[in-house]
Design a protein around this motif. Sequence first.
Motif, PDB file in Angstrom:
ATOM      1  N   THR A   1       0.404   4.307  -5.410  1.00 17.04           N
ATOM      2  CA  THR A   1       1.611   3.492  -5.253  1.00 17.04           C
ATOM      3  C   THR A   1       2.784   4.088  -6.037  1.00 17.04           C
ATOM      4  O   THR A   1       3.941   4.046  -5.584  1.00 17.04           O
TER       5      THR A   1
ATOM      6  N   THR B   1      -0.699   7.839  -9.481  1.00 11.28           N
ATOM      7  CA  THR B   1      -1.589   7.137  -8.570  1.00 11.28           C
ATOM      8  C   THR B   1      -0.804   6.852  -7.291  1.00 11.28           C
ATOM      9  O   THR B   1       0.407   7.080  -7.240  1.00 11.28           O
TER      10      THR B   1
ATOM     11  N   TYR C   1      -6.399   0.958   6.831  1.00  8.08           N
ATOM     12  CA  TYR C   1      -7.520   0.515   5.985  1.00  8.08           C
ATOM     13  C   TYR C   1      -8.311  -0.631   6.621  1.00  8.08           C
ATOM     14  O   TYR C   1      -9.491  -0.819   6.336  1.00  8.08           O
TER      15      TYR C   1
ATOM     16  N   TYR D   1     -10.015   8.106  -5.214  1.00  7.68           N
ATOM     17  CA  TYR D   1     -11.246   7.383  -5.578  1.00  7.68           C
ATOM     18  C   TYR D   1     -11.969   6.817  -4.371  1.00  7.68           C
ATOM     19  O   TYR D   1     -13.031   6.237  -4.522  1.00  7.68           O
TER      20      TYR D   1
ATOM     21  N   ALA E   1      -4.406   7.118   2.100  1.00  7.03           N
ATOM     22  CA  ALA E   1      -5.430   6.530   1.230  1.00  7.03           C
ATOM     23  C   ALA E   1      -6.797   6.542   1.915  1.00  7.03           C
ATOM     24  O   ALA E   1      -7.810   6.878   1.309  1.00  7.03           O
ATOM     25  N   HIS E   2      -6.803   6.184   3.207  1.00  2.48           N
ATOM     26  CA  HIS E   2      -8.061   6.156   3.954  1.00  2.48           C
ATOM     27  C   HIS E   2      -8.215   7.376   4.853  1.00  2.48           C
ATOM     28  O   HIS E   2      -9.103   7.424   5.697  1.00  2.48           O
TER      29      HIS E   2
ATOM     30  N   SER F   1      -0.133  -3.244  -1.014  1.00  2.00           N
ATOM     31  CA  SER F   1       0.630  -2.491  -2.016  1.00  2.00           C
ATOM     32  C   SER F   1       1.755  -1.692  -1.349  1.00  2.00           C
ATOM     33  O   SER F   1       2.859  -1.596  -1.883  1.00  2.00           O
ATOM     34  N   ASP F   2       1.475  -1.141  -0.183  1.00  2.00           N
ATOM     35  CA  ASP F   2       2.491  -0.358   0.528  1.00  2.00           C
ATOM     36  C   ASP F   2       3.652  -1.255   0.942  1.00  2.00           C
ATOM     37  O   ASP F   2       4.817  -0.877   0.849  1.00  2.00           O
TER      38      ASP F   2
ATOM     39  N   PHE G   1      -1.530  -1.800   4.094  1.00  2.00           N
ATOM     40  CA  PHE G   1      -2.110  -2.265   2.841  1.00  2.00           C
ATOM     41  C   PHE G   1      -1.034  -3.005   2.039  1.00  2.00           C
ATOM     42  O   PHE G   1       0.105  -2.546   1.969  1.00  2.00           O
TER      43      PHE G   1
ATOM     44  N   CYS H   1      -4.952   8.425  -2.580  1.00  2.27           N
ATOM     45  CA  CYS H   1      -5.682   8.231  -3.822  1.00  2.27           C
ATOM     46  C   CYS H   1      -6.947   9.089  -3.760  1.00  2.27           C
ATOM     47  O   CYS H   1      -7.308   9.583  -2.695  1.00  2.27           O
TER      48      CYS H   1
ATOM     49  N   ASP I   1       0.676   7.523   4.606  1.00  5.72           N
ATOM     50  CA  ASP I   1      -0.216   7.080   3.546  1.00  5.72           C
ATOM     51  C   ASP I   1      -1.644   7.451   3.939  1.00  5.72           C
ATOM     52  O   ASP I   1      -2.193   6.912   4.897  1.00  5.72           O
TER      53      ASP I   1
HETATM   54  C1  LIG Z   1      -6.400   1.874  -1.589  1.00  9.11           C
HETATM   55  C2  LIG Z   1      -4.999   1.816  -1.126  1.00  9.11           C
HETATM   56  C3  LIG Z   1      -3.947   1.668  -2.034  1.00  9.11           C
HETATM   57  C4  LIG Z   1      -4.189   1.499  -3.498  1.00  9.11           C
HETATM   58  O1  LIG Z   1      -3.109   1.956  -4.241  1.00  9.11           O
HETATM   59  P1  LIG Z   1      -3.257   2.392  -5.767  1.00  9.11           P
HETATM   60  O2  LIG Z   1      -1.877   2.679  -6.151  1.00  9.11           O
HETATM   61  O3  LIG Z   1      -4.162   3.597  -5.803  1.00  9.11           O
HETATM   62  O4  LIG Z   1      -3.882   1.264  -6.513  1.00  9.11           O
HETATM   63  C5  LIG Z   1      -2.645   1.660  -1.523  1.00  9.11           C
HETATM   64  N1  LIG Z   1      -2.410   1.805  -0.206  1.00  9.11           N
HETATM   65  C6  LIG Z   1      -3.414   1.940   0.694  1.00  9.11           C
HETATM   66  C7  LIG Z   1      -3.108   2.110   2.146  1.00  9.11           C
HETATM   67  C8  LIG Z   1      -4.737   1.925   0.261  1.00  9.11           C
HETATM   68  O5  LIG Z   1      -5.717   2.041   1.149  1.00  9.11           O
END
Ligand SMILES: *Cc1c(COP(=O)(O)O)cnc(C)c1O
Length: 424
Positions: A110, A108, A197, A247, A224-225, A139-140, A137, A245, A222
């Motif tokens: 992250t 996934t 994001y 999803y 993701a978006h 998580s990053d 984001f 990602c 990254d």
């Molecule tokens: C959605 C998103 C995530 C989510 O991370 P997962 O590891 O898939 O849960 C991380 N970083 C960004 C920039 C996101 O938009």
Amino acid sequence: MIEYNYQNTLNYAKEQDHKDPLRDFKEQFHIPISANGEPQLYFCGNSLGLQPKLTKAYLEEELNDWATLGVEGHFEAKNPWMPYHELLTEKMAKIVGAKPIEVVMMNTLTVNLHLMMVSFYRPTSKKFKIIIEKDAFPSDKYAVESQIKAHDYNPEEALILWEPRPGEELCRFEDLEAIMQQHGDEVALLLIGSTNYYTGQSFPIKKITTLGHQYNAKVGIDLAHGAGNIQPNLHDNGPDFAVWCSYKYLNSGPGSVGGCFVHERHANNNSLKRYAGWWGHDKKTRFNMRYDFTPIEGAEGWQLSNPPILSMAAIRASLDVFDLAGFENIREKSVKLTGYLEYLLKDLEGEKIEIITPRNANERGCQLSIKLKNADKSLFDKLMKAGVITDWREPNVIRLAPAPLYNSFEDVYKMVQILKNLLA
Ligand SMILES: *Cc1c(COP(=O)(O)O)cnc(C)c1O
């Protein structure tokens, strides 16, 4: 850039849907039903993309093969599980503008970000800093800070934020240049989320990469978006790695497996440090169970485990829909559809809302982020009640993402009407 002669009428919206070459794709998705029994006006594909109707059949195929074949499914399934991830590579690579050798679907987001930093964040006492954009984001940011700490550096010193100027919402490239002029020699990695994001700003990947490389820093993106939303042209734009990602815009289901790009220039560099696992080992000798690790060339060499086939079946279904539509067509519609949303929202701008996303279509994907003035989260709740699904970010931002595969001009028109009435 093309000028559209947008009009603020339902008739106009319906006409555009009629003319839209992708209009039939909406039918290929399950649109959730709202409390009033009508299909939702779903503008949340930036958070969780909707389910293609194909997905169920693809999943059932794997469930059936598992039921009837057991372990033999690895080789005997209609789509054998052993090389199953390879079925995704080519179509995924096209969507992010990469060569197949540069792309793998695994883990996934992250997790992939960490694996990439193990290889591409190799700090030294002189060169140990990481730059991220201010509204990265969370998580990053956690991932980056924990990597810095794992190497025994202090995030307060080692993490630099690329920030908007006071009173502004968006980051300016020239400010990143200024940061590099000041700190470039100490910067080991530039990690930028494109598209951001929160603001919906798409950053210039090529310029950022060139800038980073000028100072001998590695560059990671990254997506993701970005994946399935903009065309990041990863190979030509040349960042060292990218992660995403599947999803969000890629409609592959909650928590589905993510993507990873490693530029071709690193494909055969076995001196890169990496965390290894058996699925990244040379396919010819993987099952000899030898103890010396020989990575597969390219991005596949970063795989750890044998992958979750059910998740990959969902990705395969979604990528087939993307392939059928053609990403260029999707992006072309996206620019027009988001432009229409912007045009309609302009009428509400001023006292009530402010669009913080860039006005230039080349600097954004499909999402518009609007900042509310004199309104609070209750507005978002009322939108939900009215069957409009958006996404709320504290303290005062609503994100609206018309996804070109399943949102129509009529959806956009109706949603803005509802918003207008609620703001009145
Ligand atoms: C959605 C998103 C995530 C989510 O991370 P997962 O590891 O898939 O849960 C991380 N970083 C960004 C920039 C996101 O938009």
